[in-house]
Design a protein around this motif. Structure first.
Motif, PDB file in Angstrom:
ATOM      1  N   VAL A 168       0.571  -0.981   0.249  1.00 32.97           N
ATOM      2  CA  VAL A 168      -0.275  -0.351   0.070  1.00 32.97           C
ATOM      3  C   VAL A 168       0.847   1.398   0.011  1.00 32.97           C
ATOM      4  O   VAL A 168       1.899   0.926   0.464  1.00 32.97           O
ATOM      5  N   THR A 169       0.509   2.154  -0.427  1.00 33.11           N
ATOM      6  CA  THR A 169       1.736   3.837  -0.662  1.00 33.11           C
ATOM      7  C   THR A 169       1.149   4.546   0.059  1.00 33.11           C
ATOM      8  O   THR A 169      -0.551   4.978   0.652  1.00 33.11           O
ATOM      9  N   ILE A 170       2.147   4.826   0.910  1.00 31.78           N
ATOM     10  CA  ILE A 170       2.022   5.774   2.002  1.00 31.78           C
ATOM     11  C   ILE A 170       1.533   6.977   2.361  1.00 31.78           C
ATOM     12  O   ILE A 170       2.259   7.293   2.775  1.00 31.78           O
ATOM     13  N   LYS A 171       2.765   7.527   0.929  1.00 29.66           N
ATOM     14  CA  LYS A 171       2.547   8.594   0.387  1.00 29.66           C
ATOM     15  C   LYS A 171       2.603   8.813  -0.935  1.00 29.66           C
ATOM     16  O   LYS A 171       3.221   7.977  -2.006  1.00 29.66           O
ATOM     17  N   ALA A 172       1.612   9.731  -1.649  1.00 26.79           N
ATOM     18  CA  ALA A 172       2.084  10.083  -3.373  1.00 26.79           C
ATOM     19  C   ALA A 172       3.679  10.760  -3.914  1.00 26.79           C
ATOM     20  O   ALA A 172       4.048  11.110  -2.886  1.00 26.79           O
ATOM     21  N   TYR A 173       3.190  10.094  -5.000  1.00 27.94           N
ATOM     22  CA  TYR A 173       4.397  10.284  -5.180  1.00 27.94           C
ATOM     23  C   TYR A 173       4.663  10.439  -7.085  1.00 27.94           C
ATOM     24  O   TYR A 173       3.628   9.717  -8.055  1.00 27.94           O
ATOM     25  N   THR A 174       4.724  11.759  -7.498  1.00 23.93           N
ATOM     26  CA  THR A 174       4.053  12.277  -8.816  1.00 23.93           C
ATOM     27  C   THR A 174       5.829  11.977  -9.968  1.00 23.93           C
ATOM     28  O   THR A 174       6.590  12.472  -9.496  1.00 23.93           O
TER      29      THR A 174
END
Length: 391
Positions: A234-240
């Motif tokens: 699960v992603t715990i922080k957004a990333y572009t």
């Protein structure tokens, strides 16, 4: 039910582990308010970072404003690999440190940071297995507190893996260590996030794994093979995404990790799309994200190995990079195979699965053959005359 708190913390000993590299973990028996006792394992680098965070949370009690007000105990910086004498004193130091923590005011001794740090983690329950190269070695602290032969063994000089810097690196925080091209460092701890704890003479700190290569030869087992079955995270922080081969995701998305690269930029799969994503922003599904989120605050994503330009590195000669087209093609092929196995339907002739299916599936009922009289009754009159006439 009352508030949760810790009654006592006892250091039981050490465990010497060999994966992903040789390191030590300390064994603590934590007694909680309900009299339950839990065994947890912590590396000294973790304990030291917890100590620094605790001082930041309570600057007055840490003596940052007035030294005379300090009540938080002292803890030396990570130096257990410097020699036998320093390591022998570590067990006594940690015992005194834990006892002092329990004697602090309630606002510190029962603060969420301290309670969360000593809670049981999934890694505390999933201990190393015998399938590893070498089985972990456990050394218990004697009850009388005196050093015995087993304890002396663990406190002896540690053989660390040696790496070389392939480019200059400027540190961005006090916990990191700067590098110059050609610097030789000893790796104490390899983190999956792509940050490795290293020492070089009197300096020590976290270094991006992407800036390091094995000193002697590229034959060392580096990145593992891709696992297209995937592991749920699960992603715990957004990333572009910044590079073309990266993938953008929002916080809270469920993905599958298909290739864990040592530089901390893992290849992940979201439906049919694949791309690189910072491992430090991922957490295994079903696990507590509090510890992972604290790590994000102290360190961000490390630089990618592919972003280091003009580096004369043996990595470039020894490793064939997997292209994104290959990742996507193999990933889609695996997904299609998995769907075919899950979907009931005719299998290829001659396959074991098809033969098994033919044996187990219900066979259609075969109607009984009609008698000669019944056949003759259903025929037309002309047909009956033909059947009756001699040939």
């Amino acid at each position: 039910m009352g508030d949760t708190f810790i009654r006592h913390i006892a250091l039981l000993g050490f465990e010497k582990r060999y994966a992903p590299s040789q390191h030590y973990v300390y064994m603590f028996l934590v007694k909680w308010q309900d009299l339950s006792e839990k065994l947890v394992y912590r590396r000294f680098t973790e304990i030291y970072e917890f100590h620094k965070t605790l001082k930041e949370m309570f600057p007055i009690e840490a003596g940052d404003i007035n030294r005379e007000d300090r009540i938080i105990p002292h803890l030396p910086a990570p130096r257990w690999f410097d020699g036998q004498r320093a390591a022998e004193n570590r067990q006594g130091t940690l015992t005194e440190y834990c006892n002092a923590l329990m004697g602090l005011p309630v606002k510190i001794s029962r603060c969420p940071l301290l309670l969360d740090f000593f809670k049981v983690r999934p890694d505390d329950l999933k201990l190393p297995t015998d399938s590893q190269v070498k089985k972990p070695e456990t050394y218990l602290v004697p009850k009388d507190g005196k050093t015995n032969a087993a304890a002396a063994d663990i406190t002896g000089p540690i053989i660390l893996q040696t790496y070389r810097a392939i480019a200059d690196y400027e540190k961005s925080s006090g916990t990191e260590m700067a590098l110059a091209t050609g610097d030789v460092v000893d790796v104490v701890e390899k983190g999956e996030s792509g940050w490795w704890f290293c020492q070089m003479k009197t300096k020590r700190g976290w270094v991006p794994a992407s800036y390091l290569e094995p000193l002697d030869s590229p034959d060392e087992a580096e990145d593992p093979e891709p696992n297209y079955a995937g592991e749920p995270y699960v992603t715990i922080k957004a990333y572009t995404a910044v590079e073309e081969d990266e993938i953008s995701l929002q916080e809270g998305e469920t993905i599958e990790v298909i290739h864990k690269l040592l530089d901390g930029w893992w290849v992940i799969r979201k439906e049919d799309a694949t791309g690189h994503f910072p491992a430090i922003y991922l957490q295994k599904s079903g696990q507590d994200i509090a510890q992972a989120q604290r790590q994000i605050k102290s360190r961000g994503a490390p630089p990618r190995r592919s972003s280091i330009r003009n580096a004369q590195s043996i990595h470039q000669r020894s490793r064939k990079r997997v292209s994104q087209d290959t990742y996507r093609r193999n990933s889609v092929r695996f997904q299609q195979q998995r769907r075919r196995q899950a979907r009931p339907g005719p299998q290829s002739a001659g396959s074991p699965l098809a033969e098994e299916t033919d044996r187990t599936k219900p066979q259609p009922a075969v109607p009984p053959r009609p008698s000669a009289d019944l056949i003759l009754h259903r025929c037309s009159e002309s047909t009956k005359r033909k059947l009756a006439s001699p040939v």
